[in-house]
Every structure is written in C-alpha cells, then in structure tokens.
Design an enzyme around this catalytic site. Structure first.
Site, PDB file in Angstrom:
ATOM      1  N   ARG A  49      45.918   3.617   8.045  1.00  0.00           N
ATOM      2  CA  ARG A  49      45.686   3.300   9.411  1.00  0.00           C
ATOM      3  C   ARG A  49      43.821   3.490   9.097  1.00  0.00           C
ATOM      4  NH1 ARG A  49      43.638   8.753   9.126  1.00  0.00           N
ATOM      5  NH2 ARG A  49      44.998  10.081   8.136  1.00  0.00           N
TER       6      ARG A  49
ATOM      7  N   HIS B 222      41.077  22.104   2.428  1.00  0.00           N
ATOM      8  CA  HIS B 222      41.628  20.731   2.149  1.00  0.00           C
ATOM      9  C   HIS B 222      41.343  20.021   3.209  1.00  0.00           C
ATOM     10  CE1 HIS B 222      43.438  22.254  -1.501  1.00  0.00           C
ATOM     11  NE2 HIS B 222      44.356  23.105  -0.855  1.00  0.00           N
TER      12      HIS B 222
ATOM     13  N   LYS C 152      54.822  10.714   0.484  1.00  0.00           N
ATOM     14  CA  LYS C 152      54.021  10.774  -0.803  1.00  0.00           C
ATOM     15  C   LYS C 152      54.975  10.499  -2.139  1.00  0.00           C
ATOM     16  CE  LYS C 152      50.107  13.820   0.781  1.00  0.00           C
ATOM     17  NZ  LYS C 152      50.390  13.607   2.229  1.00  0.00           N
TER      18      LYS C 152
ATOM     19  N   GLU D  97      52.251  18.863  -8.099  1.00  0.00           N
ATOM     20  CA  GLU D  97      51.187  18.172  -9.238  1.00  0.00           C
ATOM     21  C   GLU D  97      50.428  19.282  -9.756  1.00  0.00           C
ATOM     22  OE1 GLU D  97      50.699  13.915  -6.659  1.00  0.00           O
ATOM     23  OE2 GLU D  97      48.977  15.390  -6.673  1.00  0.00           O
TER      24      GLU D  97
END
Length: 688
Positions: free
Chosen positions: A297, A235, A116, A200
């Site tokens: 994917r 999540h 990431k 973040e």
C-alpha cells in the site's frame, strides 16, 4: 482515467487522496462513521456516505457497506489509503467481483506479502537476504520457544500478519518468553484477526530503511529511492527522512535492486514499500541489510519521497490502476535535496506515549503548502483534523504530519524544528515538545541514527520543559489577570484586584505544573508601587509588567500572546487559556501546562492517593494479573488495558495488598475511571 472514485479511509490520507483527485478533475466520494460526520475528510470530498457506528469493525472495516456506497454513488474505483482494508486481499477480490477497480496490487500479491512468514519464504527463493529466524507454519508454543533458544537470545517475536509495530515483542531471555508470546498473540488477534508469529534474531545496531517501489500492469517496475524510518518509539515510526543519511551508494543500489526483485517475485502492481533492517557497525556505518516485510500500500511517510523526487505518488497510483504505464523509467528518476517528516500525535510521551483523547481546543500549524511540493515554502502539512475537532479513542491519534524539504539535510532539519516551534496545539497532550527535542539531538543532527536512539536518550527527550520556570509562571499569571479583567463590569464588586477596605494584600497563587507545585505571590500596584511578582526560587519580588493580547477561540478557550517584563528580563510568550484555571504556555519548541489551584481545587496533592489505580486512557481491560488479597510491590503488573489496538500494562503505584477489583476482563472503561484499589503497606509492615 477514472471520473469518480471512492476513498475507503478517513483522516489525513483521505484528505491527501482527495487533493490529488481535485487537481486531476476526478470527483470523490467519502465514507464516514457516525463519529466522523463532521470530519475534515468528509468536507474534502464531493459526496459522502455514512457506513456505520464509530467502531471501525462496524464501519471502516465493513467492505460490504463500502462496496454498496461505491455502487450507489457510481464510483468506478476505490482507493483504500492505508490501514483498514488497504491490505485486505479478500476485499480486493470483492471489488473485482463487483466490477469496481481496487487501487492497489492484485489480491494474490497482497496475500503473498500479507503474512510475514509466507513472504519470507518467497523472498528466500528470490535470493533476497533474510534475518536468521523461524518462519514456519507450526505454531506450538513449546516449538516457538525451542526455536528462539536455537536462534539465540535476544530475539524478536513478530505477528505474522502484523504491521505498524503491533504484535511485536523483544525478548532477551527464556524466562520472559512465554509471557511475551502470549501478549504478542493477544495483540495480533485484536489487530489482525490472526495470532500466528515468527521468531527472528534481534539485529544489533539496527536501522530501519525502506525502499519505495512502483510497478505497472505492463510489467515495468522501478524504485524511488529510500526512506530512513529508524526514529521509533515502541516499534512505531515518529520521524522519517529521505534519502537515508550516511547510506553508501553501493548499498543503496543493492537494496533498490532487491526491492524490485521482491516486487517482481509476487507479480506486484502499484505502489508498495519493501522494508529492510540494516545492521550497522559500532560506529553506525550501515553494513548489511535484511528483508523484513513488504507493505502492499501507500505508506504514511510517502510525502518525503514525493518531496525529493517531485512526484505525486497518488497520481501514479491512479494512472497505474487505470491501466496506464509508469510515467518514468528508472534512469529518469531524480533525487533533489532532503526531506524529513515528523508525525504529530495526540499522546503523552512522559507517560509511556499513551494516547491522549479530547477536543483540539487550539490547532495552529505553521505556514505551509497542503499536499503539494514544498520546495517553495520548505514546509508541507498533511492533516485530517481541524481546530475544534475531537481525537477519539476509536482511531489512530495522529493530528498531522509536518514535512520539511531543504537543499541539504541540515536545512530540512532546521526548518522542521522551526515549524514545531510555532505549532500550537491545546486541549490534550501531544508529542510536539518531544519531536522538537529529538530533531535537536546531537546524534540525530549528525545523522548517526538507529532504532534504539530514542530509548537511549529518553531521559533527555522526556525531561520536564526547559523553558525558564519564572517566565512560565509569569505568562500564566499574565493570562489569568487578563482573563479576570475581561470579566469585569462597571460594578465595582466585580473587580478581582484584591482590594478590601482600602487594604491591598499580596495575592498567593499556586499552580500544578510539570515541575510539581509552584507557589507564586503577586503584589498589586498601589500608591505608586508597580505590580510585583515573586516566583519560585526568587529571593524577592520583582517588578512585573504584562502587555497581553487575547483572542477567543471558543466559549471555553482563548489564545494569548504576552510581552512580559519580570525584573530586568523581557520575553514574548504565548499560549492558550482553557477555562479560568488551565494555561498552556509555549516557548521555543517547549510547552508546559499549568493549572491554577484555587481554593475549591485544594492542594496539588489532592486526590493522588497512592493506593488508587485509574485508567490513563479510554480502553478495554483484556487481562488481570492480580486478585483481591494479593500482595504487590511498586511496579508489579496489575492489568492489561487495550487502547487503539495496542496493549498497555498498568503497574502498582505502591507496595500493598489488592483490596478490591472494580472491573472485570472485557469491561470498556473511560479515562480517569478507578480500576482497582490497593491497601498501601506501612513502613513497619514492609520491614516486618
């Protein structure tokens, strides 16, 4: 085009890929672990190769064994599905070196987007909007905490190599940052073999919207509209839909352009998904979007895109991997109607969505099409299990995906709720009732969605079944009576009608249930009197009649359908009888499990001592927070259990003193095993 491919996955995605290959005349090879020898995906393919034991690390994650299977069977290409090796750049390189086509993006693109932090640096260079945060390579704990304080709480810690909600923690103040970071790192190491994280700013009123992209080897790239994946617990997505409700066309076009720019920035080829976090106003109107990550994917939720576009994305993957150009240009892509997908999991929503394992004693899914367009029927089902299969602790606990298409969002939502109402799953806990309620939530019905909706509405979504309690009891008793009648023989002593010396006494029946212990009394019919039943809360017994139909599923299981009359109320109920004592009752999307407590089972409170802590699922103990002699309060964390690559913190059931630890860190435990003991403090001890 390929003549034979190997599918390096299991479950519903392996079945899904096999279906498209069958339609295109491509032969398929399944790989399977020892636990999956009789699995549906093995039967769906033309050939099958065993690649190792049940543990994924010794089977589905063994690239060398999978490549050997491809060589041995003459497969020209490998489709990795999703999960396992689907985003493993090293495996993609091994395929190329072995002369086998990897049906996915180039290894360089996977590597660029796989971490990431690295992907966000690339996106920044490509002018794709990013959430303010820290994406650096330095991973010192003190530095990460300082960066979190600079960004400003609340923040989100995310595993750099993560996905699927694993390795992600919300942190609302500095005091809990260290513990959250440690937990996030452990989960990231376990799931991805990499404990690097990024920090973040936590976006307010967020929606999770992703764009499906496709690119070919000739340099063409396009986007196939968006999917809203905001309905999440822990999540992890549970409901996805396309197109996203209430998304302004201008924002949709900007997101599509940004997604294509992201794909081009890494030289992408094949199917991919660019995920964005969308910040909304207090009224729920989408305003700004930020890049989150790119999944290199096919996604679990790809069917909703297929249903609104009429395209087969797996067929596109095969064509692109074979060197063919994209079948359509951007201007030729059309969106028709609306599609919503619900993920059916073996899990216990009322217990924190803990995974559930066990046999699927009953699996009856609604009328549907399999893998193809659902416009004619309205409902499509993608599943990789069958009735009688077992959900094990080794793999993801998904049972099926139910996908509804409609000309409008409301029609699709209504069809999906109806599909859930006729779904019958027994033998383990599922989220069917939870999904039915979520689809009926007023905010969801209006399309006012965000990632916090489930948490805000959990009191309603996770409440006990709303079916009439009296009818639930009547259904269980009706099935019990039918089961007993089926066991009677010509021998009068086999009768279970309560007859003794000419006396017909009332029969007390106690059940354990989601509502707690339920006491009923059944008066047998005799001397012209009808059968009567008194249920909890009823002032007096009421006439009771039951017309039943039982259908044997296996040695221990019977499905039943009942027409009940209780007093003046008449209803049709159906369910599943497991053994002689356990009844699962279904009604209008709601379900309840009742257990008849016979004399040998004791009361509903038997074995529920407050000082015992048992494993709610199979798993491995990865952390202990207490030692013998420690004093704890109810709700204090005791240990961390890892199951299905997720961490679950178990807390003290009561205030007391830890008297004994029965297992150590690293131990693998089964569901129901006692983990530790607490000497419960008495009231006078607490007051002292």
């Amino acid at each position: 085009m390929f003549s034979k491919i190997l599918i390096a996955n299991r479950g519903e995605i392996a079945c899904r890929v096999a279906a498209t290959c069958r339609r295109l005349g491509i032969r398929t090879v399944a790989v399977y672990s020892e636990a999956d020898a009789q699995a549906a995906h093995v039967a769906a393919c033309d050939e099958a190769v065993c690649i190792g034991p049940a543990e994924a690390a010794q089977s589905y994650l063994r690239g060398d064994r999978i490549l050997q299977a491809a060589r041995d069977t003459g497969a020209q290409a490998i489709h990795p599905g999703y999960g396992f090796l689907s985003e493993n750049a090293g495996f993609a390189r091994q395929c190329a070196e072995a002369g086998v086509v990897f049906i996915g993006p180039p290894p360089e693109a996977m590597q660029a987007m796989g971490l990431k932090a690295e992907s966000k640096r690339l996106m920044q260079a490509a002018a794709v909007p990013l959430v303010p945060g820290y994406h650096g390579a330095a991973q010192d704990d003190a530095l990460l905490k300082a960066e979190a304080q600079r960004i400003g709480f609340p923040v989100l810690i995310k595993a750099s190599a993560g996905g699927g909600g694993k390795g992600m923690r919300e942190v609302h103040d500095a005091e809990v940052f260290d513990a959250a970071l440690a937990s996030c790192r452990r989960e990231a190491r376990s799931s991805f073999g990499n404990d690097a994280v990024l920090i973040e700013r936590l976006v307010r009123n967020p929606r999770h919207i992703e764009i499906q992209v496709f690119a070919d080897q000739q340099g063409h790239a396009l986007w196939l509209f968006e999917r809203d994946c905001s309905m999440q617990r822990r999540h992890q997505k549970v409901i996805e839909e396309a197109p996203a409700p209430g998304l302004p066309d201008s924002l949709r076009r900007d997101m599509g352009a940004a997604a294509v720019a992201a794909a081009r920035a890494v030289g992408y080829v094949g199917a991919g998904t660019v995920e964005f976090i969308v910040e909304c106003s207090e009224a729920g109107v989408p305003q700004t979007f930020y890049f989150m990550e790119m999944n290199t994917r096919l996604q679990v939720e790809h069917p909703v895109t297929e249903l609104i576009t009429g395209l087969d994305l797996v067929a596109w993957q095969l064509q692109v991997a074979a060197g063919q150009p994209l079948p359509l240009g951007q201007d030729e892509v059309r969106c028709t109607g609306h599609a919503i997908e619900a993920r059916l999991y073996a899990e216990h929503p009322e217990a924190g969505f803990l995974p559930s394992t066990g046999p699927l004693r009953r699996l009856a899914l609604p009328p549907h099409v399999a893998f193809g367009p659902a416009q004619a029927h309205g409902i499509r089902v993608d599943s990789g299990v069958r009735e009688g299969d077992t959900i094990t602790p080794f793999y993801d606990p998904m049972i099926a995906k139910l996908i509804a298409w409609g000309e409008t969002r409301e029609q699709a939502r209504h069809r999906l709720r109806q599909a859930l109402e006729v779904t019958r799953i027994a033998g383990l806990q599922t989220n069917v009732q939870f999904l039915h309620r979520l689809l009926g939530d007023p905010a969801f019905a209006e399309g006012v969605v965000d990632t916090g909706l489930i948490a805000r509405q959990q009191e309603v979504l996770l409440a006990p079944p709303s079916m009439p309690l009296a009818l639930a009891c009547a259904a269980a008793i009706g099935a019990l009576l039918e089961g007993e009648r089926a066991q009677q023989t010509d021998d009068p002593w086999s009768a279970r009608d309560g007859f003794s010396n000419g006396v017909l006494p009332p029969r007390p029946l106690r059940f354990d249930s989601p509502w707690g212990p339920l006491d009923c009394t059944l008066w047998p019919s005799w001397a012209g009197q009808p059968l009567r039943l008194q249920t909890p809360g009823a002032a007096r017994p009421q006439p009771f009649a039951c017309a039943a139909r039982l259908k044997r599923v296996d040695r221990a299981t019977q499905a039943f359908s009942l027409v009940l009359t209780l007093g003046t109320e008449r209803a049709q109920m159906d369910g599943v009888l497991m053994g002689e004592r356990t009844f699962q009752v279904f009604s209008d999307g709601e379900q309840a499990t009742l257990q008849w407590l016979g004399a040998d089972l004791g009361s509903a409170d038997a074995g529920s001592a407050g000082g015992r802590l048992t494993a709610p699922m199979p798993g491995k103990i990865i952390a202990l927070h207490v030692q013998p002699g420690d004093t704890v309060q109810a709700g204090d964390p005791l240990l961390v259990l890892e199951a299905m690559k997720m961490e679950h913190t178990l807390v003290a059931p009561a205030a007391g003193q830890v008297s004994e630890l029965l297992h150590a860190v690293g131990d693998q435990v089964s569901e129901g095993v006692e983990l530790l003991r607490i000497e419960v403090l008495k009231i006078e001890d607490l007051q002292a």
